[in-house]
Enzyme design. Structure first.
Site, PDB file in Angstrom:
ATOM      1  N   LYS A 126       0.872  -1.191   0.000  1.00 36.41           N
ATOM      2  CA  LYS A 126       0.000   0.000   0.000  1.00 36.41           C
ATOM      3  C   LYS A 126       0.897   1.225   0.000  1.00 36.41           C
ATOM      4  CE  LYS A 126      -4.345   1.393   0.280  1.00 36.41           C
ATOM      5  NZ  LYS A 126      -5.540   0.795  -0.330  1.00 36.41           N
ATOM      6  N   ASP A 166      -6.815   4.588  -5.084  1.00 33.86           N
ATOM      7  CA  ASP A 166      -7.473   4.448  -3.771  1.00 33.86           C
ATOM      8  C   ASP A 166      -8.087   5.827  -3.501  1.00 33.86           C
ATOM      9  OD1 ASP A 166      -7.886   2.704  -1.349  1.00 33.86           O
ATOM     10  OD2 ASP A 166      -6.913   4.373  -0.343  1.00 33.86           O
TER      11      ASP A 166
HETATM   12  P1  NDP Z   1     -16.840   6.983  -3.726  1.00 35.54           P
HETATM   13  O1  NDP Z   1     -16.048   8.151  -3.289  1.00 35.54           O
HETATM   14  O2  NDP Z   1     -17.144   6.745  -5.159  1.00 35.54           O
HETATM   15  O3  NDP Z   1     -18.258   6.944  -2.968  1.00 35.54           O
HETATM   16  C1  NDP Z   1     -18.393   7.046  -1.608  1.00 35.54           C
HETATM   17  C2  NDP Z   1     -19.852   7.372  -1.333  1.00 35.54           C
HETATM   18  O4  NDP Z   1     -20.078   7.362   0.053  1.00 35.54           O
HETATM   19  C3  NDP Z   1     -20.228   8.771  -1.845  1.00 35.54           C
HETATM   20  O5  NDP Z   1     -21.529   8.731  -2.334  1.00 35.54           O
HETATM   21  C4  NDP Z   1     -20.121   9.619  -0.608  1.00 35.54           C
HETATM   22  O6  NDP Z   1     -20.960  10.764  -0.628  1.00 35.54           O
HETATM   23  C5  NDP Z   1     -20.635   8.628   0.409  1.00 35.54           C
HETATM   24  N1  NDP Z   1     -20.200   8.991   1.750  1.00 35.54           N
HETATM   25  C6  NDP Z   1     -18.990   9.400   2.154  1.00 35.54           C
HETATM   26  N2  NDP Z   1     -18.991   9.660   3.446  1.00 35.54           N
HETATM   27  C7  NDP Z   1     -20.255   9.423   3.858  1.00 35.54           C
HETATM   28  C8  NDP Z   1     -20.895   9.510   5.094  1.00 35.54           C
HETATM   29  N3  NDP Z   1     -20.225   9.901   6.180  1.00 35.54           N
HETATM   30  N4  NDP Z   1     -22.199   9.162   5.146  1.00 35.54           N
HETATM   31  C9  NDP Z   1     -22.883   8.737   4.034  1.00 35.54           C
HETATM   32  N5  NDP Z   1     -22.320   8.663   2.860  1.00 35.54           N
HETATM   33  C10 NDP Z   1     -21.020   8.981   2.772  1.00 35.54           C
HETATM   34  O7  NDP Z   1     -16.086   5.726  -3.100  1.00 35.54           O
HETATM   35  P2  NDP Z   1     -16.217   4.211  -3.490  1.00 35.54           P
HETATM   36  O8  NDP Z   1     -17.634   3.868  -3.805  1.00 35.54           O
HETATM   37  O9  NDP Z   1     -15.147   3.881  -4.451  1.00 35.54           O
HETATM   38  O10 NDP Z   1     -15.774   3.534  -2.121  1.00 35.54           O
HETATM   39  C11 NDP Z   1     -16.703   3.319  -1.055  1.00 35.54           C
HETATM   40  C12 NDP Z   1     -16.043   2.395  -0.046  1.00 35.54           C
HETATM   41  O11 NDP Z   1     -15.675   1.177  -0.680  1.00 35.54           O
HETATM   42  C13 NDP Z   1     -14.749   2.926   0.606  1.00 35.54           C
HETATM   43  O12 NDP Z   1     -14.709   2.397   1.918  1.00 35.54           O
HETATM   44  C14 NDP Z   1     -13.662   2.274  -0.243  1.00 35.54           C
HETATM   45  O13 NDP Z   1     -12.446   2.168   0.466  1.00 35.54           O
HETATM   46  C15 NDP Z   1     -14.298   0.911  -0.483  1.00 35.54           C
HETATM   47  N6  NDP Z   1     -13.766   0.177  -1.623  1.00 35.54           N
HETATM   48  C16 NDP Z   1     -13.828   0.692  -2.896  1.00 35.54           C
HETATM   49  C17 NDP Z   1     -13.352  -0.043  -3.963  1.00 35.54           C
HETATM   50  C18 NDP Z   1     -13.487   0.444  -5.363  1.00 35.54           C
HETATM   51  O14 NDP Z   1     -13.103  -0.302  -6.282  1.00 35.54           O
HETATM   52  N7  NDP Z   1     -14.045   1.608  -5.601  1.00 35.54           N
HETATM   53  C19 NDP Z   1     -12.675  -1.347  -3.753  1.00 35.54           C
HETATM   54  C20 NDP Z   1     -12.732  -1.838  -2.403  1.00 35.54           C
HETATM   55  C21 NDP Z   1     -13.230  -1.072  -1.380  1.00 35.54           C
HETATM   56  P3  NDP Z   1     -20.716  12.025  -1.592  1.00 35.54           P
HETATM   57  O15 NDP Z   1     -21.349  11.597  -2.917  1.00 35.54           O
HETATM   58  O16 NDP Z   1     -21.457  13.094  -0.929  1.00 35.54           O
HETATM   59  O17 NDP Z   1     -19.235  12.229  -1.679  1.00 35.54           O
END
Ligand code: NDP
Length: 451
Positions: A126, A166
């Protein structure tokens, strides 16, 4: 004192200032106790636990860059190459002001087991920086990425260490870093994943984590005699993972009735309109209020998951809950509400969305719970498929990548289920994931001697 306790003590002494790393090591080693006890003499003699908790190397470096005002800025860069027993180091680059060595070590340690679970030949690593990409111009982002890669390029390579995106590192940052690597090394090689489709990226990578989550969830409930057809699902988040989890769940015949973002959440009893959600979040990059305004069946509620009001999604009656937003968004009281509402299954799309006490409550109450290490491994698995395509100098079709992803996720479910059963912990998929990931790496370490 047991071998696990001895090593935990040692790790605490050596890494006293890294709470996240200590938490991760404690959680993993505790769940490995039955395996370690069954092989104590062999593991002790070969110092397996001492070796697996000590990174192969950790690299820290200065990242100087010039901002738009002509001012020189200095950030700190990190790459922790944790374990390459089963393949080149692989893991994302996080760009966020909170990044420090302990956080990168915690993520690199976890990555060893997640990568191993995919059944693909990738080790654990990482990296990242305390650089904050928010509010920076494209030129500033490029200046940072070029400086970061100028140093990082000394330590990575397609057969050595293959970083990925990431938090804070998306397609734009990967593009700038890839360009700089190519310029410095003079070779076009698959040194990073998450690349654009025109220069070596993989089809289906965008969908992979959300789709993979559903392939695993479907297999889990199928093995318990049920199907996705007609199930009510609650999803949190409205980002990459949440959107494609929702899409796949609906393709499987389930109804997803919630989503959330950092300012509010939606309850849509008619089922989330994925096309509208994509339009609001991927195209307009707007708030969920816009979804509610365009969809008469939707109710909008203020508040995010870090505040109590935001956990509204877990109050909605459902069969399956998929936390896909952020860490620590499903707390003990939410777990209690889910159980009271008859929820049977929780699979984590996000990393660490469920607190430890909530996880324990769900498990104690018979909810099938699969942690992110296994359930969201579809993202890194598809990154490894991108590496394979780069090595072959071929690009596979969407259907080919998707079919491989499905096979991998189904296989992960059976591996974690079998591992839990073998050690008398049937149904404990968290322990099963740690054990299955650990066993493969340890067997490779033992075969390769003292190194
Ligand atoms: P994104 O940034 O695309 O989406 C995150 C979403 O969560 C956004 O809609 C964001 O809102 C929302 N969010 C953030 N904080 C909060 C909160 N406090 N309450 C409610 N909603 C919240 O990220 P990803 O979808 O890529 O990732 C989501 C999770 O999955 C993370 O934990 C990431 O580490 C994990 N992950 C992702 C992978 C990937 O391939 N993308 C792989 C493995 C794990 P807003 O739209 O307002 O920003």
């Amino acid at each position: 004192m047991s071998y696990v306790d001895e090593v935990l003590e040692l790790v605490k002494q050596k890494n006293a200032s890294e709470p996240e790393f200590l938490q991760a090591v404690t959680e993993v080693l505790n769940s490995l106790r039955p395996v370690v006890e069954a092989n104590e003499e062999l593991y002790r003699k070969n110092a397996i636990l001492e070796r697996i908790t000590e990174p192969d190397r950790q690299i820290m470096f200065r990242v100087p860059w010039v901002d738009d005002k002509g001012q020189v800025q200095v950030n700190r860069g990190f790459r922790v190459q944790f374990n390459n027993a089963i393949g080149p180091y692989k893991g994302g680059l996080r760009l966020h002001p909170s990044v420090n060595l302990g956080i990168i070590k915690f993520l690199g340690f976890e990555q060893i087991f997640k990568n191993s679970l995919t059944s693909l030949p990738i080790g654990g690593g990482k990296g990242g920086s305390d650089f904050d990409p928010k509010g920076k111009s494209d030129r500033e982002i490029m200046a940072f990425c070029q400086s970061f890669m100028t140093e990082l390029s000394k330590y990575i390579g397609a057969d050595v260490d293959v970083p990925a995106g990431d938090i804070g590192t998306g397609a734009r940052e990967i593009g700038f870093m890839f360009g700089q690597y190519k310029k410095i090394k003079g070779t076009f090689e698959g040194v990073l994943t998450g690349k654009g489709l025109t220069y070596g990226g993989s089809l289906a990578r965008t969908e992979a984590t959300g789709y993979g989550l559903l392939y695993l969830t479907e297999e889990l409930i199928k093995c318990h005699g049920e199907s996705m057809q007609g199930k009510t699902v609650v999803v949190s988040g409205a980002g990459n993972v949440a959107i494609y989890a929702t899409q796949k769940a609906q393709q499987m015949g389930a109804k997803v009735v919630t989503c959330s973002d950092s300012t509010g959440w939606i309850y849509d009893p008619e089922g989330i309109d994925v096309a509208l959600l994509k339009e609001v979040k991927e195209v307009k990059r707007a708030r969920l209020t816009e979804y509610a305004a365009a969809r008469p069946s939707a109710e909008y509620h203020e508040g995010n998951a870090s505040e109590r009001a935001g956990n509204g999604v877990w109050q909605i009656k459902c069969d399956i809950a998929l936390p896909c937003a952020t860490q620590n968004e499903l707390l003990l009281e939410d777990a209690k509400q889910l159980v009271a509402n008859g929820c049977k299954c929780v699979c984590e799309g996000a990393n660490m969305p469920t607190t430890i006490d909530a996880t324990e409550y769900l498990q104690e109450n018979g909810v099938w719970f699969v942690g992110g290490k296994a359930a969201n491994a579809g993202g890194v698995a598809t990154s490894a498929l991108e590496m394979s395509q780069n090595s072959e100098r071929l690009s596979w079709s969407f259907e080919e990548v998707d079919a491989k992803l499905k096979g991998i996720m189904v296989n992960i479910y059976h591996n974690i289920d079998d591992a839990a059963k073998r050690y008398g912990m049937e149904g404990n998929y968290v322990a099963g994931a740690n054990i299955a990931g650990f066993e493969k790496v340890v067997n490779a370490m033992l075969a390769q001697g003292v190194c």
